[in-house]
Design a protein around this motif. Sequence first.
Motif, PDB file in Angstrom:
ATOM      1  N   GLY A  42     -18.493   0.076  -8.729  1.00 53.93           N
ATOM      2  CA  GLY A  42     -18.187  -0.188  -7.330  1.00 53.93           C
ATOM      3  C   GLY A  42     -16.808  -0.807  -7.221  1.00 53.93           C
ATOM      4  O   GLY A  42     -16.492  -1.771  -7.907  1.00 53.93           O
ATOM      5  N   CYS A  43     -15.965  -0.264  -6.350  1.00 58.07           N
ATOM      6  CA  CYS A  43     -14.598  -0.739  -6.204  1.00 58.07           C
ATOM      7  C   CYS A  43     -14.405  -1.304  -4.798  1.00 58.07           C
ATOM      8  O   CYS A  43     -14.659  -0.622  -3.806  1.00 58.07           O
ATOM      9  N   LEU A  44     -13.982  -2.559  -4.721  1.00 58.38           N
ATOM     10  CA  LEU A  44     -13.548  -3.153  -3.448  1.00 58.38           C
ATOM     11  C   LEU A  44     -12.055  -2.878  -3.357  1.00 58.38           C
ATOM     12  O   LEU A  44     -11.249  -3.583  -3.958  1.00 58.38           O
ATOM     13  N   CYS A  45     -11.697  -1.876  -2.638  1.00 58.54           N
ATOM     14  CA  CYS A  45     -10.315  -1.412  -2.655  1.00 58.54           C
ATOM     15  C   CYS A  45      -9.334  -2.441  -2.092  1.00 58.54           C
ATOM     16  O   CYS A  45      -8.214  -2.541  -2.575  1.00 58.54           O
ATOM     17  N   GLU A  46      -9.738  -3.180  -1.105  1.00 61.21           N
ATOM     18  CA  GLU A  46      -8.893  -4.235  -0.559  1.00 61.21           C
ATOM     19  C   GLU A  46      -9.667  -5.536  -0.586  1.00 61.21           C
ATOM     20  O   GLU A  46     -10.889  -5.544  -0.578  1.00 61.21           O
ATOM     21  N   GLU A  47      -8.962  -6.642  -0.592  1.00 65.51           N
ATOM     22  CA  GLU A  47      -9.588  -7.952  -0.758  1.00 65.51           C
ATOM     23  C   GLU A  47     -10.595  -8.268   0.342  1.00 65.51           C
ATOM     24  O   GLU A  47     -11.664  -8.794   0.097  1.00 65.51           O
ATOM     25  N   ASP A  48     -10.283  -7.950   1.573  1.00 66.08           N
ATOM     26  CA  ASP A  48     -11.175  -8.267   2.691  1.00 66.08           C
ATOM     27  C   ASP A  48     -11.952  -7.050   3.185  1.00 66.08           C
ATOM     28  O   ASP A  48     -12.432  -7.029   4.318  1.00 66.08           O
ATOM     29  N   ASN A  49     -12.098  -6.069   2.331  1.00 65.14           N
ATOM     30  CA  ASN A  49     -12.835  -4.860   2.693  1.00 65.14           C
ATOM     31  C   ASN A  49     -14.333  -5.162   2.767  1.00 65.14           C
ATOM     32  O   ASN A  49     -14.867  -5.928   1.969  1.00 65.14           O
ATOM     33  N   THR A  50     -15.035  -4.559   3.704  1.00 66.36           N
ATOM     34  CA  THR A  50     -16.474  -4.798   3.844  1.00 66.36           C
ATOM     35  C   THR A  50     -17.310  -3.683   3.236  1.00 66.36           C
ATOM     36  O   THR A  50     -18.531  -3.795   3.179  1.00 66.36           O
ATOM     37  N   SER A  51     -16.689  -2.618   2.802  1.00 68.42           N
ATOM     38  CA  SER A  51     -17.446  -1.519   2.194  1.00 68.42           C
ATOM     39  C   SER A  51     -17.020  -1.335   0.742  1.00 68.42           C
ATOM     40  O   SER A  51     -15.881  -1.584   0.361  1.00 68.42           O
ATOM     41  N   ILE A  52     -17.956  -0.902  -0.057  1.00 70.20           N
ATOM     42  CA  ILE A  52     -17.720  -0.688  -1.485  1.00 70.20           C
ATOM     43  C   ILE A  52     -17.695   0.806  -1.741  1.00 70.20           C
ATOM     44  O   ILE A  52     -18.555   1.554  -1.261  1.00 70.20           O
ATOM     45  N   VAL A  53     -16.715   1.252  -2.506  1.00 72.83           N
ATOM     46  CA  VAL A  53     -16.620   2.657  -2.894  1.00 72.83           C
ATOM     47  C   VAL A  53     -17.291   2.798  -4.255  1.00 72.83           C
ATOM     48  O   VAL A  53     -16.851   2.206  -5.243  1.00 72.83           O
ATOM     49  N   TRP A  54     -18.400   3.567  -4.300  1.00 73.09           N
ATOM     50  CA  TRP A  54     -19.157   3.748  -5.539  1.00 73.09           C
ATOM     51  C   TRP A  54     -18.806   5.090  -6.157  1.00 73.09           C
ATOM     52  O   TRP A  54     -18.689   6.095  -5.467  1.00 73.09           O
ATOM     53  N   PHE A  55     -18.663   5.120  -7.480  1.00 73.73           N
ATOM     54  CA  PHE A  55     -18.430   6.382  -8.185  1.00 73.73           C
ATOM     55  C   PHE A  55     -18.891   6.237  -9.631  1.00 73.73           C
ATOM     56  O   PHE A  55     -18.999   5.139 -10.161  1.00 73.73           O
ATOM     57  N   TRP A  56     -19.204   7.388 -10.254  1.00 74.70           N
ATOM     58  CA  TRP A  56     -19.638   7.406 -11.645  1.00 74.70           C
ATOM     59  C   TRP A  56     -18.429   7.416 -12.557  1.00 74.70           C
ATOM     60  O   TRP A  56     -17.501   8.187 -12.363  1.00 74.70           O
ATOM     61  N   LEU A  57     -18.469   6.563 -13.568  1.00 70.67           N
ATOM     62  CA  LEU A  57     -17.410   6.484 -14.560  1.00 70.67           C
ATOM     63  C   LEU A  57     -17.975   7.028 -15.874  1.00 70.67           C
ATOM     64  O   LEU A  57     -18.986   6.547 -16.376  1.00 70.67           O
ATOM     65  N   HIS A  58     -17.321   8.055 -16.422  1.00 76.19           N
ATOM     66  CA  HIS A  58     -17.799   8.704 -17.642  1.00 76.19           C
ATOM     67  C   HIS A  58     -16.911   8.325 -18.820  1.00 76.19           C
ATOM     68  O   HIS A  58     -15.758   7.935 -18.649  1.00 76.19           O
ATOM     69  N   GLU A  59     -17.469   8.485 -20.013  1.00 79.05           N
ATOM     70  CA  GLU A  59     -16.730   8.189 -21.238  1.00 79.05           C
ATOM     71  C   GLU A  59     -15.535   9.121 -21.355  1.00 79.05           C
ATOM     72  O   GLU A  59     -15.590  10.269 -20.942  1.00 79.05           O
TER      73      GLU A  59
END
Length: 127
Positions: free
Chosen positions: A88-105
């Motif tokens: 989960g990435c909080l793209c900006e410091e005061d962002n209220t939504s989280i961007v979720w993505f799968w990270l592969h090897e």
Amino acid sequence: MAGRALLRACSTLRFANLNVAAARPLQRTMAMDGVPTDDEQATGLERRALQALKKGQDPYSMLKPPSYPGTREEPHIVPGIGNKRLVGCLCEEDNTSIVWFWLHEGTAQRCPACGSHYQFVHTELPH
């Protein structure tokens, strides 16, 4: 309470004639050195964790991980025990939504929203 005092008195009198140094009644007070430290008192997993921390290791991921700038050359390191992990990435410091993505090897992957780079690193469990 009175029973303990009587038992101590009897054992002291019984061994007084033998002049045995070990027969003296035990003192039920703090140790001569004072209160024991955490290292002296710790047992089991707590003792193993304290010993590892003294050696500079982080046995159970208790410490804050090092921060990385998130560029392609120095991506954020994401440890895992499988071959992929949900990030989960909080793209900006005061962002209220989280961007979720799968990270592969493999190579570093980019966050779809902000462009920050993440890299999955396979690790083993400490126990």
